[in-house]
Design a protein around this motif. Structure first.
Motif, PDB file in Angstrom:
ATOM      1  N   LEU A   9     -60.519  46.027  36.517  1.00 56.50           N
ATOM      2  CA  LEU A   9     -61.009  45.319  37.214  1.00 56.50           C
ATOM      3  C   LEU A   9     -60.196  44.048  36.415  1.00 56.50           C
ATOM      4  O   LEU A   9     -59.535  43.423  36.797  1.00 56.50           O
ATOM      5  N   SER A  10     -60.380  44.026  34.967  1.00 56.62           N
ATOM      6  CA  SER A  10     -59.959  42.953  34.035  1.00 56.62           C
ATOM      7  C   SER A  10     -58.490  42.883  33.931  1.00 56.62           C
ATOM      8  O   SER A  10     -57.749  41.797  33.908  1.00 56.62           O
ATOM      9  N   VAL A  11     -58.465  43.801  33.871  1.00 49.86           N
ATOM     10  CA  VAL A  11     -56.601  43.961  33.600  1.00 49.86           C
ATOM     11  C   VAL A  11     -56.207  43.558  35.231  1.00 49.86           C
ATOM     12  O   VAL A  11     -54.791  43.447  35.165  1.00 49.86           O
ATOM     13  N   SER A  12     -55.953  43.824  36.236  1.00 48.78           N
ATOM     14  CA  SER A  12     -55.946  43.564  37.181  1.00 48.78           C
ATOM     15  C   SER A  12     -55.843  42.329  37.415  1.00 48.78           C
ATOM     16  O   SER A  12     -54.929  41.521  38.265  1.00 48.78           O
ATOM     17  N   ILE A  13     -56.734  41.820  36.987  1.00 54.07           N
ATOM     18  CA  ILE A  13     -57.378  39.904  37.052  1.00 54.07           C
ATOM     19  C   ILE A  13     -56.102  39.504  36.085  1.00 54.07           C
ATOM     20  O   ILE A  13     -55.545  38.257  36.665  1.00 54.07           O
ATOM     21  N   ILE A  14     -55.790  40.185  35.230  1.00 50.14           N
ATOM     22  CA  ILE A  14     -54.865  39.340  34.461  1.00 50.14           C
ATOM     23  C   ILE A  14     -53.081  39.212  34.674  1.00 50.14           C
ATOM     24  O   ILE A  14     -52.287  39.106  34.944  1.00 50.14           O
ATOM     25  N   LEU A  15     -53.486  40.322  35.548  1.00 52.13           N
ATOM     26  CA  LEU A  15     -51.810  40.424  36.136  1.00 52.13           C
ATOM     27  C   LEU A  15     -51.787  39.781  37.372  1.00 52.13           C
ATOM     28  O   LEU A  15     -50.571  39.397  36.549  1.00 52.13           O
ATOM     29  N   ILE A  16     -52.686  39.904  38.214  1.00 50.66           N
ATOM     30  CA  ILE A  16     -52.461  38.769  38.752  1.00 50.66           C
ATOM     31  C   ILE A  16     -52.474  37.536  38.581  1.00 50.66           C
ATOM     32  O   ILE A  16     -51.406  36.631  39.344  1.00 50.66           O
ATOM     33  N   ALA A  17     -52.811  36.894  37.991  1.00 53.60           N
ATOM     34  CA  ALA A  17     -52.846  35.742  36.628  1.00 53.60           C
ATOM     35  C   ALA A  17     -50.957  35.775  36.346  1.00 53.60           C
ATOM     36  O   ALA A  17     -51.372  34.382  36.531  1.00 53.60           O
ATOM     37  N   LEU A  18     -50.886  36.619  35.963  1.00 56.71           N
ATOM     38  CA  LEU A  18     -49.625  36.443  35.490  1.00 56.71           C
ATOM     39  C   LEU A  18     -49.024  36.726  36.048  1.00 56.71           C
ATOM     40  O   LEU A  18     -47.755  35.210  35.312  1.00 56.71           O
ATOM     41  N   VAL A  19     -48.996  36.945  37.417  1.00 59.03           N
ATOM     42  CA  VAL A  19     -47.781  36.529  38.345  1.00 59.03           C
ATOM     43  C   VAL A  19     -47.749  35.423  38.902  1.00 59.03           C
ATOM     44  O   VAL A  19     -46.338  34.312  39.088  1.00 59.03           O
ATOM     45  N   ASP A  20     -49.381  34.557  39.109  1.00 55.50           N
ATOM     46  CA  ASP A  20     -49.984  33.046  39.535  1.00 55.50           C
ATOM     47  C   ASP A  20     -48.752  32.670  38.774  1.00 55.50           C
ATOM     48  O   ASP A  20     -47.877  31.593  39.418  1.00 55.50           O
ATOM     49  N   SER A  21     -49.390  32.436  37.433  1.00 55.88           N
ATOM     50  CA  SER A  21     -48.242  31.396  36.783  1.00 55.88           C
ATOM     51  C   SER A  21     -46.830  31.698  35.877  1.00 55.88           C
ATOM     52  O   SER A  21     -45.805  30.573  35.984  1.00 55.88           O
ATOM     53  N   ILE A  22     -46.379  33.069  35.920  1.00 50.77           N
ATOM     54  CA  ILE A  22     -44.962  33.104  35.904  1.00 50.77           C
ATOM     55  C   ILE A  22     -44.073  32.677  37.532  1.00 50.77           C
ATOM     56  O   ILE A  22     -42.833  31.825  36.999  1.00 50.77           O
ATOM     57  N   GLY A  23     -44.671  32.639  38.577  1.00 50.69           N
ATOM     58  CA  GLY A  23     -43.708  32.988  39.329  1.00 50.69           C
ATOM     59  C   GLY A  23     -43.294  31.456  39.479  1.00 50.69           C
ATOM     60  O   GLY A  23     -42.831  30.801  40.344  1.00 50.69           O
ATOM     61  N   ALA A  24     -44.740  30.065  39.127  1.00 44.96           N
ATOM     62  CA  ALA A  24     -44.822  29.310  39.966  1.00 44.96           C
ATOM     63  C   ALA A  24     -43.791  28.336  38.126  1.00 44.96           C
ATOM     64  O   ALA A  24     -43.124  27.491  38.689  1.00 44.96           O
ATOM     65  N   LEU A  25     -43.551  29.054  36.970  1.00 45.73           N
ATOM     66  CA  LEU A  25     -42.849  28.574  36.467  1.00 45.73           C
ATOM     67  C   LEU A  25     -41.832  29.029  36.315  1.00 45.73           C
ATOM     68  O   LEU A  25     -40.514  27.823  36.053  1.00 45.73           O
ATOM     69  N   LEU A  26     -41.303  29.921  36.612  1.00 43.78           N
ATOM     70  CA  LEU A  26     -40.383  30.147  37.835  1.00 43.78           C
ATOM     71  C   LEU A  26     -39.381  29.525  38.249  1.00 43.78           C
ATOM     72  O   LEU A  26     -38.645  29.238  39.080  1.00 43.78           O
ATOM     73  N   GLY A  27     -40.549  28.905  39.112  1.00 45.92           N
ATOM     74  CA  GLY A  27     -39.764  28.135  40.660  1.00 45.92           C
ATOM     75  C   GLY A  27     -40.211  28.440  42.186  1.00 45.92           C
ATOM     76  O   GLY A  27     -39.401  27.673  42.669  1.00 45.92           O
ATOM     77  N   PHE A  28     -41.340  30.174  42.069  1.00 44.65           N
ATOM     78  CA  PHE A  28     -41.479  29.796  43.206  1.00 44.65           C
ATOM     79  C   PHE A  28     -42.068  29.261  43.866  1.00 44.65           C
ATOM     80  O   PHE A  28     -41.803  29.217  45.139  1.00 44.65           O
ATOM     81  N   TRP A  29     -43.451  28.661  43.469  1.00 44.99           N
ATOM     82  CA  TRP A  29     -43.975  28.460  43.704  1.00 44.99           C
ATOM     83  C   TRP A  29     -44.576  27.135  43.208  1.00 44.99           C
ATOM     84  O   TRP A  29     -44.358  26.912  42.161  1.00 44.99           O
ATOM     85  N   SER A  30     -45.230  25.975  43.671  1.00 41.87           N
ATOM     86  CA  SER A  30     -45.998  24.596  42.644  1.00 41.87           C
ATOM     87  C   SER A  30     -46.943  24.528  43.163  1.00 41.87           C
ATOM     88  O   SER A  30     -47.026  23.974  44.301  1.00 41.87           O
ATOM     89  N   ILE A  31     -48.247  23.833  42.365  1.00 39.62           N
ATOM     90  CA  ILE A  31     -49.406  23.914  42.633  1.00 39.62           C
ATOM     91  C   ILE A  31     -49.410  21.752  43.567  1.00 39.62           C
ATOM     92  O   ILE A  31     -49.535  21.302  43.918  1.00 39.62           O
ATOM     93  N   GLU A  32     -47.912  21.503  43.177  1.00 43.64           N
ATOM     94  CA  GLU A  32     -47.451  20.469  43.681  1.00 43.64           C
ATOM     95  C   GLU A  32     -46.979  20.266  44.902  1.00 43.64           C
ATOM     96  O   GLU A  32     -46.303  19.365  45.771  1.00 43.64           O
ATOM     97  N   GLY A  33     -46.736  21.346  45.051  1.00 42.91           N
ATOM     98  CA  GLY A  33     -45.733  21.972  46.538  1.00 42.91           C
ATOM     99  C   GLY A  33     -46.466  21.595  47.653  1.00 42.91           C
ATOM    100  O   GLY A  33     -48.141  21.602  47.629  1.00 42.91           O
ATOM    101  N   ALA A  34     -46.019  22.508  48.493  1.00 42.57           N
ATOM    102  CA  ALA A  34     -46.713  22.431  50.157  1.00 42.57           C
ATOM    103  C   ALA A  34     -47.363  24.049  50.192  1.00 42.57           C
ATOM    104  O   ALA A  34     -48.088  24.171  50.589  1.00 42.57           O
ATOM    105  N   GLU A  35     -47.483  24.497  48.845  1.00 41.45           N
ATOM    106  CA  GLU A  35     -47.866  26.001  48.947  1.00 41.45           C
ATOM    107  C   GLU A  35     -49.036  25.645  47.931  1.00 41.45           C
ATOM    108  O   GLU A  35     -50.444  26.363  47.330  1.00 41.45           O
ATOM    109  N   ARG A  36     -50.029  24.391  47.874  1.00 46.38           N
ATOM    110  CA  ARG A  36     -50.825  23.750  46.747  1.00 46.38           C
ATOM    111  C   ARG A  36     -51.819  24.740  47.585  1.00 46.38           C
ATOM    112  O   ARG A  36     -53.302  24.834  46.552  1.00 46.38           O
TER     113      ARG A  36
END
Length: 276
Positions: A9-36
């Motif tokens: 469960l801890s590993v899964s949580i870390i992986l999901i957080a990584l996807v969330d952050s890396i996707g944002a860093l790559l520009g797929f979504w943004s906390i400042e965008g419509a996906e907030r």
């Protein structure tokens, strides 16, 4: 729940957080965008999963140990995470307000979260110190991290502080910088108390969790609060901090269960009970 499920469960949580952050860093979504709103919902679920895992670890720990010290550390660990998650919600800045206290720091709402993170990480620090005391009676393992953490915290504060920052932000972040510095060095002390290079992988990971907590907050202080002359390198710094922070919390919540496992192994190996 079985031990490996808690780890998965801890590993899964870390992986999901990584996807969330890396996707944002790559520009797929943004906390400042419509996906907030969708991002905040996703991150809230991550925090809920983290809290659930911590609760399961707490329940399992108190169910399989008779040692008061283990139960105390389990309670401190869970209480720490609960308070820190309230700080996370504050950092979400749901009303999207900026420059609330002064004109120098744009993201000064981060100072409000210290009301939760300060007591939260204090509880984690107490849990770490108690764990070190179970490993060694040498007080230097506690004394030196406190001194080193305070010194490094003060130096960090001096280096990142802006001269036109108000007293509230200055004092609150200054005190917190010293506390989180001590937390980081406590992680190193825990590893050393477990044998240093001879420590198990689990002990190394839990100790690293303490260190990552200090790294995560150093990122906030240097690049989110005081960075870019008070404007902050936002939102990129938020994504980076999120990865490090979630990894940290996902590791440190296993501290009480780790201590119980080690104690049980010692008991089985020596065929006798040794009370810490």
């Amino acid at each position: 729940m079985k031990d490996h499920n808690l780890i998965y469960l801890s590993v899964s949580i870390i992986l999901i957080a990584l996807v969330d952050s890396i996707g944002a860093l790559l520009g797929f979504w943004s906390i400042e965008g419509a996906e907030r709103n969708q991002i905040l919902i996703c991150e809230s679920l991550i925090l809920f999963a983290l809290l659930t895992n911590s609760w399961l670890i707490y329940r399992k720990t108190i169910a399989i140990t008779q040692y008061p010290a283990h139960k105390q550390i389990a309670l401190l660990s869970f209480g720490s995470l609960f308070l820190c998650l309230l700080g996370d919600i504050t950092n979400f800045n749901l009303p999207e307000t900026f420059y609330r206290y002064e004109s120098a720091i744009k993201h000064d709402y981060l100072a409000d979260s210290i009301y939760f993170f300060l007591p939260g990480y204090t509880l984690l620090l107490l849990a770490g110190i108690r764990a070190i005391e179970l490993n060694t009676k040498d007080k230097r393992f506690i004394r030196y991290p406190v001194i080193a953490g305070c010194v490094v915290g003060m130096i960090s504060m001096v280096m990142m502080h802006l001269p036109n920052t108000g007293w509230f932000i200055t004092i609150s972040t200054g005190i917190y910088a010293m506390l989180i510095g001590v937390v980081g060095f406590t992680g190193l002390a825990f590893i050393l108390s477990c044998g240093g290079f001879e420590a198990s992988k689990s002990e190394l990971l839990v100790g690293m969790g303490f260190i990552l907590a200090a790294v995560a907050d150093a990122i906030i202080g240097n690049f989110w609060i005081y960075g870019n002359q008070g404007e902050g390198f936002y939102p990129q710094v938020r994504y980076i901090n999120w990865m490090v922070y979630i990894a940290s919390q996902s590791l440190v919540i296993h501290l009480p269960h780790l201590l119980v496992i080690n104690s049980k192994y010692f008991h089985d190996k020596n065929s006798k009970i040794t009370t810490p």
